[in-house]
Write a protein that holds these residues in place. Structure first.
Motif, short mmCIF file in Angstrom:
data_model
loop_
_atom_site.label_atom_id
_atom_site.label_comp_id
_atom_site.label_asym_id
_atom_site.label_seq_id
_atom_site.Cartn_x
_atom_site.Cartn_y
_atom_site.Cartn_z
N GLU A 159 0.82 -1.21 0.00
CA GLU A 159 0.00 0.00 0.00
C GLU A 159 0.86 1.27 0.00
O GLU A 159 0.38 2.36 -0.36
N ALA A 164 -4.71 2.23 -4.85
CA ALA A 164 -5.78 1.23 -4.88
C ALA A 164 -6.22 0.86 -6.29
O ALA A 164 -6.75 -0.23 -6.51
N ASP A 165 -6.01 1.76 -7.26
CA ASP A 165 -6.45 1.47 -8.63
C ASP A 165 -5.32 0.97 -9.52
O ASP A 165 -5.48 0.85 -10.74
N LEU A 197 -3.08 -5.31 -0.42
CA LEU A 197 -3.59 -4.02 -0.86
C LEU A 197 -5.00 -3.77 -0.32
O LEU A 197 -5.33 -2.64 0.08
N MET A 198 -5.83 -4.80 -0.31
CA MET A 198 -7.19 -4.66 0.23
C MET A 198 -7.15 -4.26 1.71
O MET A 198 -7.89 -3.39 2.16
N HIS A 201 -5.40 -0.55 1.94
CA HIS A 201 -6.24 0.54 1.44
C HIS A 201 -7.68 0.47 1.97
O HIS A 201 -8.52 1.29 1.59
N ARG A 202 -7.94 -0.53 2.79
CA ARG A 202 -9.27 -0.72 3.39
C ARG A 202 -10.37 -0.70 2.33
O ARG A 202 -11.30 0.11 2.36
N THR A 203 -10.24 -1.61 1.40
CA THR A 203 -11.20 -1.72 0.31
C THR A 203 -11.40 -3.17 -0.06
O THR A 203 -10.57 -4.04 0.27
N LEU A 206 -10.39 -3.79 -6.18
CA LEU A 206 -9.15 -3.32 -6.80
C LEU A 206 -9.37 -3.34 -8.32
O LEU A 206 -9.15 -4.38 -8.97
#
Length: 402
Positions: A159, A164-165, A197-198, A201-203, A206
């Motif tokens: 991260e 995130a993209d 990454l999830m 980035h707390r998502t 992706l």
């Protein structure tokens, strides 16, 4: 009190060889082993091998074949060697003695934890002449199982490098390792990056619709290296050679030949088979200290963690360090008028047209000037048509060089 110093021991060897394989690199290995290099604890430690001779400003360097001999001994003792010198980044980050002999693309690895990592990424990509790409080394660890492979990748703070993209294709290789399936390794590494990454980035999504960050892995004897490619297209893509003749010489190889030929600022260089001019153009840029990456873009210029202002700063620095008033001259000859025309175009694009001169001429009329360094890549293979043609050309060149 009085300080006394022990006299240093000096070791000598002669230049004579009495058997095949008993050349100077082999003698160098024996010499440093006799001098007691085996008594130094190198196991698991990073070992610097100084390439530069003497004080700053001296232009002599340890040749790559000798550096490789020292590298081999250091590796046998468990050390992690790298080559270093004090003059400039284009000379001190060289990989000829490290991964190059394993027949993988020659690359430079940069530690991401240094204070000036971003500056080094820009400077290395812009200035390096003889390596193919600059990699950001994110992790090196033992990975004999897929679980170990996954855990090592997941431990990297992705991260901090990838938004995130980000799109992040994974490529790599494996040699002498338990994990031999490249597609399976790619899948495991991709999954580990996704999960990290999830979390970071707390998502839960992706999209991979943004800038591409190329993730590379290399497995050697169950040791995995995870890297981020900062270069993109290989560094041999200088940007000045829009078109090339048949079987062109890579720019990075041409630059290495110029290094080994000891091209200097006041050198006179000739090439009787100049083709599209790559050898002489690279020699001229080296002599004039023109950074090879000034006319191209790099992958890391789009990376969020490398500021755009830093790239501009390093480009300006490279331009300021160019030496356009040197005494270097180069003359290239080729029997093909189209090749000579292309060489002139390439020299202009490279900014060395005032130093490189190309003419249509047959090698049979070539006579090297006494003070000249002759660098050439003679035609070979299918370009010559027949074995007889190759033999005749070799004889002609030999006669003209007598």
């Amino acid at each position: 009190g009085e300080v006394t110093m022990e006299k240093a021991k000096v070791y000598y060897t002669d230049f004579r060889t009495i058997a095949f394989g008993d050349g100077l690199p082999t003698k160098l290995k024996k010499l440093i082993q006799k001098a007691g290099i085996g008594q130094i604890d190198m196991d698991g430690k990073v070992v610097a091998i100084k390439m530069h001779f003497g004080e700053q400003g001296n232009i002599s360097f340890l040749r790559p074949n000798y550096a490789r001999a020292v590298v081999d001994v250091v590796k046998e003792l468990g050390g992690k060697p790298f080559l270093t010198a004090i003059t400039d980044i284009a000379n001190w980050i060289k990989e000829e003695g490290l991964e190059g002999y394993e027949k993988f693309p020659v690359s430079v690895e940069i530690n991401p934890h240094l204070d000036d990592t971003e500056e080094m990424i820009a400077a290395a990509n812009l200035n390096l002449r003889t390596v193919e790409r600059v990699m950001l080394l994110l992790a090196r660890y033992k990975a004999a199982t897929f679980d170990e492979l996954f855990d090592g990748v997941y431990s990297i703070p992705w991260e901090e490098f990838l938004p995130a993209d980000a799109a992040f294709p994974v490529t790599g290789s494996s040699l002498n390792s338990q994990l031999t399936s490249i597609p399976a390794c790619q899948s495991v590494i991709k999954k580990a990056v996704v999960k990290r990454l999830m979390k970071g980035h707390r998502t839960t999504v992706l999209p991979e619709s943004g800038v591409e960050y190329k993730v590379r892995f290399m497995l050697r004897k169950n040791v995995c290296e995870i890297m981020l490619d900062t270069t993109g297209e290989g560094l041999h893509k200088r940007g000045y050679r829009r078109n090339a003749m048949e079987a062109p010489l890579r720019e990075t190889l041409a630059a290495t030949i110029a290094d080994l030929g000891r091209v200097r600022r006041d050198s006179l260089v000739e090439d009787p088979f100049c083709g599209s001019g790559t050898l002489l153009i690279e020699a001229a840029q080296k002599a004039m200290n023109i950074a090879p990456g000034l006319k191209r873009r790099f992958a890391a210029e789009r990376y969020s963690f490398v500021p755009a202002a830093l790239w501009a700063e390093q480009r300006q620095k490279a331009l300021a360090e160019s030496k356009l008033d040197v005494g270097f001259e180069a003359f290239g000859y080729d029997i093909d008028p189209a090749a000579v025309a292309q060489a002139n175009v390439n020299a202009k694009l490279a900014g060395v047209e005032n130093r490189c001169h190309f003419e249509v001429a047959d090698v049979a009329t070539f006579a090297a000037k006494p003070e000249a360094i002759v660098l050439t890549n003679p035609p070979y293979g299918e370009r010559l048509g027949t074995i007889e043609g190759a033999a005749k050309l070799a004889r002609t060149l030999g006669q003209q060089m007598e």
